[in-house]
Scaffold this active site. Structure first.
Site, PDB file in Angstrom:
ATOM      1  N   HIS A  86       3.967   1.744  -5.065  1.00 28.34           N
ATOM      2  CA  HIS A  86       3.348   2.359  -6.191  1.00 28.34           C
ATOM      3  C   HIS A  86       2.172   1.803  -6.566  1.00 28.34           C
ATOM      4  O   HIS A  86       1.066   2.031  -6.776  1.00 28.34           O
ATOM      5  CB  HIS A  86       4.486   2.843  -7.192  1.00 28.34           C
ATOM      6  CG  HIS A  86       3.905   3.239  -8.499  1.00 28.34           C
ATOM      7  ND1 HIS A  86       4.037   4.836  -8.794  1.00 28.34           N
ATOM      8  CD2 HIS A  86       3.152   2.849  -9.659  1.00 28.34           C
ATOM      9  CE1 HIS A  86       3.343   4.980  -9.747  1.00 28.34           C
ATOM     10  NE2 HIS A  86       2.722   3.698 -10.370  1.00 28.34           N
ATOM     11  N   GLU A  87       2.587   0.396  -6.887  1.00 26.75           N
ATOM     12  CA  GLU A  87       1.545  -0.518  -7.536  1.00 26.75           C
ATOM     13  C   GLU A  87       0.455  -0.698  -6.589  1.00 26.75           C
ATOM     14  O   GLU A  87      -0.804  -0.673  -6.946  1.00 26.75           O
ATOM     15  CB  GLU A  87       2.342  -1.831  -7.864  1.00 26.75           C
ATOM     16  CG  GLU A  87       3.462  -1.682  -9.229  1.00 26.75           C
ATOM     17  CD  GLU A  87       2.722  -1.063 -10.382  1.00 26.75           C
ATOM     18  OE1 GLU A  87       1.575  -1.224 -10.448  1.00 26.75           O
ATOM     19  OE2 GLU A  87       3.255  -0.393 -10.818  1.00 26.75           O
ATOM     20  N   HIS A 123      -2.356   1.694  -6.655  1.00 25.37           N
ATOM     21  CA  HIS A 123      -3.188   1.365  -7.745  1.00 25.37           C
ATOM     22  C   HIS A 123      -4.063   0.620  -7.396  1.00 25.37           C
ATOM     23  O   HIS A 123      -5.350   0.646  -7.598  1.00 25.37           O
ATOM     24  CB  HIS A 123      -2.466   0.795  -9.085  1.00 25.37           C
ATOM     25  CG  HIS A 123      -1.515   1.764  -9.771  1.00 25.37           C
ATOM     26  ND1 HIS A 123      -2.164   3.124 -10.198  1.00 25.37           N
ATOM     27  CD2 HIS A 123      -0.392   1.681 -10.384  1.00 25.37           C
ATOM     28  CE1 HIS A 123      -1.526   3.645 -10.753  1.00 25.37           C
ATOM     29  NE2 HIS A 123      -0.159   3.036 -10.907  1.00 25.37           N
TER      30      HIS A 123
HETATM   31 ZN   LIG Z   1       1.634   3.414 -11.895  1.00 26.31          ZN
END
Ligand SMILES: [Zn+2]
Length: 478
Positions: free
Chosen positions: A271-272, A275
């Protein structure tokens, strides 16, 4: 006796009171294990009641905050605070948010009712009626443990950090047409930190840099997040290169062996990293709209889409390998179980989240609300007739609506719903299709904050985003 079911290491971690009883503090690291594991219904209930009324003094503070927020919004020409807070977000208006939450809640009713009747039946057999909202965590956990032969201690053995990280890199490079290269000998603030450059695979253009500082150490910032060190932009036809930093707190080594990640940490890391990719692939011309300076209703969507790669066999195999023999990836049965486990018994919990979002939206769009009365009413309406737990005051201990997410608590579910739509429509049938990945990179990641998010998603999907795929994914939650 009152804490039967809790593991010995938990009991060992508790302080003793003068009467030789265990001391439980009203913090989630004590309360959650008790609500999930304690076999004694009366203990679960008394802990849930104490926890649900722990900050009653906050209610008057919240009432005052809301009044002041409405007052400020009116000064700026808005009818109420919710309209002010949502005006410049993807959802656009409070009315749209209500429509979204009501429609979603209604669509989940069938699955949630099935879940509730199974939970009630199990409680009737084990402890007798009635089933209360405080029983939800215990019985959901119990049913899921019974349904799935999933030992997360065993699952963890398949996720050595280095392997997970190289798998995540491979997934993102292959999918989005990127190439990562470590910058060896770069100046960094700690020997554990690594710097990578990112190139476009076909043109060879340098797109950006990212640092990873993922191992825990004393004195280090203790959150997991991505920090934008420099946003991309164009300055007099020269490109300012974006630079991101991924910070995490993983154990580098345990007893001389490489650290192993819990499955939730694997999902979180991907998830990170989503980003990081978003930050670097954002091509908005002005720094104000590039990097991660995006509409908060939109910024989580790409990372939430990427989380799905942790639940598909082919990609899960890229990020897993048994720690004593990394050539042995996680087996298909575990992959399938993880995917089913993700959705199992999730509808009722989602309705509970929607209940809080509705509460937040109503108090920020209406004047002089009786908050306790409103919460009671919403609870039984949204939670299929289950009453609010007597003696609690949930409105007084709901921090998200007090500070940080006021009138915007809906945003998390909003992002999950539209991420599910995009994954189902575009990636589900072929998760390693680079053409789709590059199309996504160009249409969704590249415009950044310089284009309306609804237009971005509609452009990519060929229609307006819909809640259907998300609802369908919960249809077999039982
Ligand atoms: Zn996030």
């Amino acid at each position: 006796m009152e804490l039967v079911g809790l593991p010995p290491e938990f009991l060992k971690s508790l302080e003793k009171a003068e009467n030789d009883k265990f001391k439980v503090v009203l913090r989630s690291h004590h309360v959650s294990p008790i609500l999930e594991l304690c076999k004694v219904g009366s203990t679960r209930k008394s802990v849930a009641v104490a926890y649900g009324r722990r900050c009653e003094a906050n209610l008057s503070v919240l009432e005052k905050l809301i009044q002041l927020r409405h007052k400020l919004a009116r000064l700026l020409g808005y009818p109420n605070y919710a309209e002010y807070a949502i005006d410049r977000r993807m959802a656009k208006s409070s009315t749209k948010v209500f429509e979204f939450l009501e429609k979603l809640s209604g669509s989940l009713t069938e699955s949630a009712s099935k879940e509730l009747s199974l939970l009630k039946e199990l409680k009737r057999k084990e402890e007798g009626d009635p089933f209360g909202i405080e029983d939800l965590p215990y019985y959901v956990k119990k049913i899921k443990e019974h349904q799935f032969d999933l030992d997360f201690g065993v699952v963890k053995q398949y996720f050595p950090i280095n392997l997970v990280l190289s798998g995540i890199f491979k997934i993102c490079q292959d999918l989005f047409g990127l190439r990562f290269e470590e910058v060896v000998g770069s100046e960094v603030w700690h020997q554990d930190v690594q710097l990578f450059s990112v190139f476009d695979l076909s043109s060879g253009e340098l797109m950006g840099y990212f640092y990873i500082d993922i191992y825990s150490r004393e004195g280090k910032y203790d959150h997991t997040c991505v920090v934008a060190l420099q946003n991309g932009s164009w300055i007099n036809s020269t490109r300012q290169i974006p630079v991101a930093l991924l910070i995490s707190q993983l154990q580098k080594e345990v007893d001389g062996r490489p650290g192993l990640l819990r499955f939730s940490e694997v999902v979180n890391l991907l998830h990170e990293f989503g980003h990081v990719v978003h930050h670097i692939c954002n091509r908005a011309p002005f720094a104000r709209f590039s990097g991660l300076r995006l509409d908060p209703d939109f910024v989580e969507i790409p990372s939430l889409i990427l989380e799905n790669w942790c639940y598909e066999s082919s990609s899960l195999k890229l990020i897993s390998g048994f720690h004593e023999d990394i050539t042995k990836p996680i087996d298909d049965e575990i992959c399938k179980s993880l995917k089913r486990w993700r959705c199992s018994f999730s509808a009722l919990k989602l309705k509970q989240e929607i209940l809080y979002c509705l509460f937040d939206q109503i108090i920020h769009s209406t004047e002089n609300v009786d908050m306790i009365g409103l919460f009671k009413h919403l609870h039984s309406k949204v939670m299929l007739g289950l009453p609010m737990l007597e003696g609690t005051n949930p409105a007084s201990c709901f921090p998200r609506t007090a500070i940080g997410y006021e009138a915007t608590c809906y945003s998390r579910i909003w992002s999950e719903v539209f991420a599910a739509d995009i994954f189902a429509m575009k990636f589900h049938d072929d998760i390693s299709n680079q053409n789709t990945g590059i199309h996504f990179r160009n249409k969704v990641l590249a415009p950044g904050g310089a284009k309306d998010p609804l237009e971005i998603l509609s452009d990519f999907l060929g229609r307006e985003p819909s809640i259907q795929a998300f609802v369908d994914s919960k249809a077999h939650s039982v």
